[in-house]
Motif scaffolding. Structure first.
Motif, PDB file in Angstrom:
ATOM      1  N   MET A  94       0.842  -1.206   0.000  1.00  0.00           N
ATOM      2  CA  MET A  94       0.000   0.000   0.000  1.00  0.00           C
ATOM      3  C   MET A  94       0.868   1.244   0.000  1.00  0.00           C
ATOM      4  O   MET A  94       1.958   1.241   0.588  1.00  0.00           O
ATOM      5  CB  MET A  94      -0.902   0.029   1.241  1.00  0.00           C
ATOM      6  CG  MET A  94      -1.905  -1.085   1.345  1.00  0.00           C
ATOM      7  SD  MET A  94      -2.896  -0.868   2.856  1.00  0.00           S
ATOM      8  CE  MET A  94      -3.951  -2.323   2.769  1.00  0.00           C
ATOM      9  N   ASN A  95       0.373   2.319  -0.603  1.00  0.00           N
ATOM     10  CA  ASN A  95       1.093   3.579  -0.497  1.00  0.00           C
ATOM     11  C   ASN A  95       0.783   4.243   0.847  1.00  0.00           C
ATOM     12  O   ASN A  95       0.045   3.690   1.677  1.00  0.00           O
ATOM     13  CB  ASN A  95       0.795   4.496  -1.689  1.00  0.00           C
ATOM     14  CG  ASN A  95      -0.657   4.982  -1.726  1.00  0.00           C
ATOM     15  OD1 ASN A  95      -1.348   5.018  -0.706  1.00  0.00           O
ATOM     16  ND2 ASN A  95      -1.124   5.359  -2.906  1.00  0.00           N
ATOM     17  N   GLU A  97      -1.003   6.957   1.769  1.00  0.00           N
ATOM     18  CA  GLU A  97      -2.409   7.265   2.031  1.00  0.00           C
ATOM     19  C   GLU A  97      -3.208   6.017   2.354  1.00  0.00           C
ATOM     20  O   GLU A  97      -4.051   6.019   3.264  1.00  0.00           O
ATOM     21  CB  GLU A  97      -3.022   7.974   0.826  1.00  0.00           C
ATOM     22  CG  GLU A  97      -2.569   9.414   0.649  1.00  0.00           C
ATOM     23  CD  GLU A  97      -3.219  10.071  -0.552  1.00  0.00           C
ATOM     24  OE1 GLU A  97      -3.828   9.343  -1.377  1.00  0.00           O
ATOM     25  OE2 GLU A  97      -3.115  11.302  -0.676  1.00  0.00           O
ATOM     26  N   GLN A  98      -2.951   4.938   1.627  1.00  0.00           N
ATOM     27  CA  GLN A  98      -3.680   3.694   1.855  1.00  0.00           C
ATOM     28  C   GLN A  98      -3.350   3.104   3.224  1.00  0.00           C
ATOM     29  O   GLN A  98      -4.234   2.557   3.898  1.00  0.00           O
ATOM     30  CB  GLN A  98      -3.356   2.694   0.740  1.00  0.00           C
ATOM     31  CG  GLN A  98      -3.916   3.090  -0.616  1.00  0.00           C
ATOM     32  CD  GLN A  98      -3.319   2.284  -1.758  1.00  0.00           C
ATOM     33  OE1 GLN A  98      -2.226   1.723  -1.643  1.00  0.00           O
ATOM     34  NE2 GLN A  98      -4.034   2.234  -2.879  1.00  0.00           N
ATOM     35  N   ASN A  99      -2.091   3.207   3.639  1.00  0.00           N
ATOM     36  CA  ASN A  99      -1.714   2.737   4.970  1.00  0.00           C
ATOM     37  C   ASN A  99      -2.457   3.509   6.054  1.00  0.00           C
ATOM     38  O   ASN A  99      -3.007   2.911   6.986  1.00  0.00           O
ATOM     39  CB  ASN A  99      -0.200   2.887   5.179  1.00  0.00           C
ATOM     40  CG  ASN A  99       0.569   1.627   4.870  1.00  0.00           C
ATOM     41  OD1 ASN A  99       0.655   0.723   5.702  1.00  0.00           O
ATOM     42  ND2 ASN A  99       1.124   1.555   3.662  1.00  0.00           N
ATOM     43  N   PHE A 102      -6.222   2.657   6.358  1.00  0.00           N
ATOM     44  CA  PHE A 102      -6.614   1.267   6.586  1.00  0.00           C
ATOM     45  C   PHE A 102      -7.591   1.114   7.765  1.00  0.00           C
ATOM     46  O   PHE A 102      -8.623   0.434   7.653  1.00  0.00           O
ATOM     47  CB  PHE A 102      -5.371   0.401   6.822  1.00  0.00           C
ATOM     48  CG  PHE A 102      -5.693  -1.050   7.048  1.00  0.00           C
ATOM     49  CD1 PHE A 102      -6.009  -1.872   5.987  1.00  0.00           C
ATOM     50  CD2 PHE A 102      -5.678  -1.585   8.331  1.00  0.00           C
ATOM     51  CE1 PHE A 102      -6.315  -3.214   6.194  1.00  0.00           C
ATOM     52  CE2 PHE A 102      -5.979  -2.919   8.550  1.00  0.00           C
ATOM     53  CZ  PHE A 102      -6.298  -3.736   7.480  1.00  0.00           C
ATOM     54  N   GLN A 105     -11.028   2.285   6.910  1.00  0.00           N
ATOM     55  CA  GLN A 105     -11.725   1.337   6.034  1.00  0.00           C
ATOM     56  C   GLN A 105     -12.313   0.192   6.841  1.00  0.00           C
ATOM     57  O   GLN A 105     -13.441  -0.248   6.610  1.00  0.00           O
ATOM     58  CB  GLN A 105     -10.767   0.805   4.976  1.00  0.00           C
ATOM     59  CG  GLN A 105     -10.330   1.843   3.949  1.00  0.00           C
ATOM     60  CD  GLN A 105      -9.260   1.332   3.019  1.00  0.00           C
ATOM     61  OE1 GLN A 105      -8.731   0.236   3.206  1.00  0.00           O
ATOM     62  NE2 GLN A 105      -8.915   2.134   2.012  1.00  0.00           N
ATOM     63  N   LYS A 111     -16.089   7.178   2.419  1.00  0.00           N
ATOM     64  CA  LYS A 111     -14.888   7.523   1.670  1.00  0.00           C
ATOM     65  C   LYS A 111     -14.575   9.016   1.720  1.00  0.00           C
ATOM     66  O   LYS A 111     -13.408   9.418   1.801  1.00  0.00           O
ATOM     67  CB  LYS A 111     -15.018   7.052   0.227  1.00  0.00           C
ATOM     68  CG  LYS A 111     -14.880   5.543   0.054  1.00  0.00           C
ATOM     69  CD  LYS A 111     -14.753   5.171  -1.414  1.00  0.00           C
ATOM     70  CE  LYS A 111     -14.577   3.658  -1.580  1.00  0.00           C
ATOM     71  NZ  LYS A 111     -13.280   3.224  -1.015  1.00  0.00           N
ATOM     72  N   GLN A 114     -13.007   9.580   5.002  1.00  0.00           N
ATOM     73  CA  GLN A 114     -11.664   8.995   5.003  1.00  0.00           C
ATOM     74  C   GLN A 114     -10.659   9.960   4.389  1.00  0.00           C
ATOM     75  O   GLN A 114      -9.579  10.193   4.940  1.00  0.00           O
ATOM     76  CB  GLN A 114     -11.648   7.688   4.204  1.00  0.00           C
ATOM     77  CG  GLN A 114     -12.293   6.497   4.862  1.00  0.00           C
ATOM     78  CD  GLN A 114     -12.141   5.242   4.029  1.00  0.00           C
ATOM     79  OE1 GLN A 114     -11.098   5.033   3.408  1.00  0.00           O
ATOM     80  NE2 GLN A 114     -13.165   4.406   4.020  1.00  0.00           N
ATOM     81  N   LYS A 115     -11.018  10.506   3.238  1.00  0.00           N
ATOM     82  CA  LYS A 115     -10.091  11.382   2.521  1.00  0.00           C
ATOM     83  C   LYS A 115      -9.706  12.599   3.352  1.00  0.00           C
ATOM     84  O   LYS A 115      -8.524  12.975   3.430  1.00  0.00           O
ATOM     85  CB  LYS A 115     -10.734  11.823   1.198  1.00  0.00           C
ATOM     86  CG  LYS A 115      -9.799  12.592   0.295  1.00  0.00           C
ATOM     87  CD  LYS A 115     -10.452  12.874  -1.051  1.00  0.00           C
ATOM     88  CE  LYS A 115      -9.498  13.638  -1.976  1.00  0.00           C
ATOM     89  NZ  LYS A 115     -10.113  13.903  -3.300  1.00  0.00           N
ATOM     90  N   LYS A 132       1.241   9.660  -1.987  1.00  0.00           N
ATOM     91  CA  LYS A 132       1.251   8.636  -3.038  1.00  0.00           C
ATOM     92  C   LYS A 132       2.533   7.796  -3.029  1.00  0.00           C
ATOM     93  O   LYS A 132       2.661   6.870  -3.824  1.00  0.00           O
ATOM     94  CB  LYS A 132       1.100   9.298  -4.407  1.00  0.00           C
ATOM     95  CG  LYS A 132      -0.158  10.155  -4.561  1.00  0.00           C
ATOM     96  CD  LYS A 132      -1.433   9.352  -4.326  1.00  0.00           C
ATOM     97  CE  LYS A 132      -2.671  10.232  -4.535  1.00  0.00           C
ATOM     98  NZ  LYS A 132      -3.933   9.494  -4.249  1.00  0.00           N
ATOM     99  N   ARG A 150      -1.295   6.729  11.141  1.00  0.00           N
ATOM    100  CA  ARG A 150      -2.268   5.644  10.997  1.00  0.00           C
ATOM    101  C   ARG A 150      -2.952   5.331  12.331  1.00  0.00           C
ATOM    102  O   ARG A 150      -4.147   5.008  12.374  1.00  0.00           O
ATOM    103  CB  ARG A 150      -1.566   4.388  10.460  1.00  0.00           C
ATOM    104  CG  ARG A 150      -2.519   3.242  10.166  1.00  0.00           C
ATOM    105  CD  ARG A 150      -1.800   2.042   9.571  1.00  0.00           C
ATOM    106  NE  ARG A 150      -0.809   1.488  10.493  1.00  0.00           N
ATOM    107  CZ  ARG A 150      -0.019   0.452  10.198  1.00  0.00           C
ATOM    108  NH1 ARG A 150      -0.091  -0.099   8.994  1.00  0.00           N
ATOM    109  NH2 ARG A 150       0.845   0.004  11.074  1.00  0.00           N
TER     110      ARG A 150
END
Length: 372
Positions: A94-95, A97-99, A102, A105, A111, A114-115, A132, A150
Motif C-alpha cells: 500500500m502507499n 495514504e492507503q496505509n 486502513f 476502512q 470515503k 476517510q479522505k 502517493k 495511521r
C-alpha cells in the motif's frame, strides 16, 4: 479535575504454571490526556502490560477499564485503540495514504470522510506531500511518522506506542521524540509508551511507571522518579547515582515538599546534611547523590567546610562535561563537571567533594543487611 482514562487493577500474566509471573498484580491509573511511560529493562513486563491493554494478550488475572468500562476480555478490534509497533508494521503493498486509511476502512468510514481525515493526519505529521509514495521509499523517520498518523487517524481511545524509536539513529530519536510529544499534546491523546530508554521517558512523559520483575517500583512524574527515587533499583536505573551508607542522626527541621533535614554520618567520612521522608532518625539508609550534584574542587576549603578528600582515578571528556571518578577509601564516587568550570582535573590529583543537603536523598527503606 482530570478524569481517569485507563484503570488497571491487579493485572497479572503467567505464561506457564510454576513460573514467576511476567506481570505481577500491577495497579496503575492513567489520567485523560496524559502520556505515561512504562520504563524498565528487558524482561521487566512492560511490553506484556501494553499487549494486555491492547487486547493482543489475555491476562491471567486482574482487570482493565477504559472510561469506566471494563474491557479486560474485549476483542482487540472492539477496543478502539491505536498502536504503533517497534517495527512500524506498515503494509508494503500500500502507499502512504492507503496505509493511513486502513483503520478507517475497517471501521467502514465513508470515503469522503476517510479522505479528509487521512489528509489531516498526514499534515499533522508533516508528510502530506508524500501521500502517493510507497512505504519502502520512505526513511525510517518518515515510516515512524506514517505509523503514528495511521494510529491517530481513527481517533483512538488510547494510543499505545511499543518502543517506536528504537530503530532510529540517536540524533533522529531526539528529533522524533520531540515531534511525538508535540503531536500527543496537540491531540490530547491519552498514551502508553513502552521504552527502556530513560532519556525518552524523562523527556516525553507526564508520568513514569518504573518496572522491575513484573512490578511497578515507582509511579510518578519525571522529577519525582529522578530526584526522589523510592528504591535502590529506581535510583540506579534512572540516570547515574552514587550510593553511600548513612547512619541517620538528628532531625534538624522541615524541608520542602514534606521532607525533613537530617544530620547523617556517612561511611565513616564524617557528618553531612541530607533530606528524606519523616521518621528516619536512628536508622541506617542508603544515600543517593547524582554525579552532577557533587561539588568538586582541586583546592581544600573551596567546596565548603564539610568535604571529603579523595584521589582522582579517571577523567572522561564527553564534550560539554567531564566525568570524574574519585577514589575515597574503598569507594569510587562519580562526579560531573562542565568543561568550562576552571581548573580541569587530572588522574592522580587530590580532589575535594561536598554537597548541599537538598541534593543528597535518603532512600525511605532501611539499607538491607545493615542495622536499623
Amino acid at each position: 479535575m482530570t478524569e481517569t482514562k485507563l484503570s488497571i487493577k491487579d493485572l497479572t500474566k503467567r505464561y506457564a504454571a510454576g513460573l514467576e509471573p511476567a506481570v505481577d498484580r500491577l495497579n496503575m491509573e492513567v489520567e485523560e490526556g496524559h502520556l505515561v511511560a512504562l520504563l524498565g529493562p528487558s524482561g521487566c513486563g512492560k511490553t506484556t502490560t501494553l499487549r494486555m491493554v491492547a487486547g493482543l494478550m489475555d491476562p491471567t488475572a486482574g482487570s482493565i477499564m477504559v472510561d469506566g468500562k471494563e474491557i479486560t476480555h474485549t476483542p482487540v478490534n472492539k477496543r478502539g485503540m491505536g498502536m504503533v509497533f517497534q517495527s512500524y508494521a506498515l503494509f508494503p503493498h500500500m502507499n502512504v495514504e492507503q496505509n493511513v486509511a486502513f483503520g478507517l476502512q475497517m471501521r467502514q468510514t465513508p470515503k469522503s470522510e476517510q479522505k479528509k481525515r487521512v489528509a489531516a493526519a498526514l499534515d499533522m505529521v508533516q508528510l502530506g506531500h508524500l501521500g502517493k509514495r510507497q512505504t519502502k521509499e520512505l526513511s525510517g523517520g518518515q515510516q515512524q511518522r506514517i505509523a503514528l498518523a495511521r494510529a491517530l487517524v481513527v481517533e483512538p481511545t488510547l494510543l499505545l506506542l511499543d518502543e517506536p524509536l528504537s530503530n532510529l539513529d540517536a540524533k533522529l530519536r531526539e528529533t522524533m521524540r520531540s515531534e511525538i510529544r508535540s503531536i500527543q499534546q496537540r491531540t490530547r491523546a491519552t498514551t502508553l509508551f513502552v521504552t527502556h530508554d530513560q532519556d525518552e521517558a524523562l523527556d516525553m512523559a507526564d508520568r513514569i511507571a518504573v518496572m522491575n520483575g513484573g512490578l511497578i517500583e515507582q509511579f510518578g512524574s519525571p522529577t519525582e522518579v529522578y530526584e526522589r527515587p523510592r528504591t535502590h533499583f529506581v535510583a540506579n536505573f534512572i540516570g547515574q547515582a552514587n550510593f553511600l551508607t548513612a547512619r541517620v542522626g538528628a532531625d534538624t527541621g522541615a524541608a520542602p515538599v514534606g521532607e525533613r533535614y537530617y544530620k547523617i554520618d556517612v561511611d565513616g567520612f564524617g557528618q553531612f546534611g541530607a533530606v528524606g521522608v519523616p521518621g528516619l532518625t536512628g536508622s541506617t539508609h542508603e544515600l543517593v547523590i547524582r554525579p552532577h550534584r557533587l561539588n568538586v574542587s582541586l583546592h581544600p576549603g573551596v567546596v565548603g567546610p564539610e568535604s571529603i578528600a579523595g584521589t582522582i582515578e579517571r577523567v572522561s571528556y564527553t564534550g560539554d562535561a567531564l566525568a570524574v571518578a574519585v577514589r575515597v577509601g574503598e569507594k569510587s564516587l562519580q562526579a560531573q563537571l562542565l568543561t568550562s568550570s576552571g581548573d580541569l582535573p587530572r588522574a592522580g590529583e587530590t580532589a575535594y567533594l561536598s554537597w548541599v543537603a537538598e541534593d543528597a536523598y535518603l532512600l525511605p527503606a532501611p539499607a538491607k543487611g545493615l542495622p536499623e
